[in-house]
Design an enzyme around this catalytic site. Sequence first.
Site, PDB file in Angstrom:
ATOM      1  CB  VAL A   8      -1.000   0.056   1.235  1.00 39.62           C
ATOM      2  CG1 VAL A   8      -1.974  -1.199   1.207  1.00 39.62           C
ATOM      3  CG2 VAL A   8      -0.123  -0.155   2.544  1.00 39.62           C
ATOM      4  CB  SER A   9       0.683   4.584  -1.729  1.00 42.04           C
ATOM      5  OG  SER A   9       0.427   3.755  -2.791  1.00 42.04           O
ATOM      6  CB  THR A  10      -0.029   6.286   2.864  1.00 36.27           C
ATOM      7  OG1 THR A  10      -1.184   5.806   3.088  1.00 36.27           O
ATOM      8  CG2 THR A  10       0.149   7.031   1.809  1.00 36.27           C
ATOM      9  CD  GLN A  13      -3.042   3.725   0.331  1.00 34.12           C
ATOM     10  OE1 GLN A  13      -2.048   3.140   0.178  1.00 34.12           O
ATOM     11  NE2 GLN A  13      -3.845   3.946  -0.458  1.00 34.12           N
TER      12      GLN A  13
END
Length: 100
Positions: A8-10, A13
């Site tokens: 996931v990007s962050t 998330q």
Amino acid sequence: MKIGYIRVSTQEQNTIRQEILMERLGVDELYIDRASGKNAQRPDLQKMMEYVRRGDTVIVESISRFARNTVDSLVTVRKLKEKGVEVYFEKENIYTLESK
């Protein structure tokens, strides 16, 4: 052995959707990164690359979870193939079978 890779990007998330998929597909070992795909030096991606062995299959929810762009994805898949590792992208239904 089935090796799962989740990204996931962050930090905020949620990975649950991807984790449920990995459980459904019978993954034996799981690596999770919470980082942008633009960074190819993601910690768990690097650990996974060191861990996998000939005959393993890396399972990823989708190509977009594996790499930021097509070139990065192809480079990483090539490295895995050189180790004798197959790759399966569930969303795209792409499986890099070993050619005989």
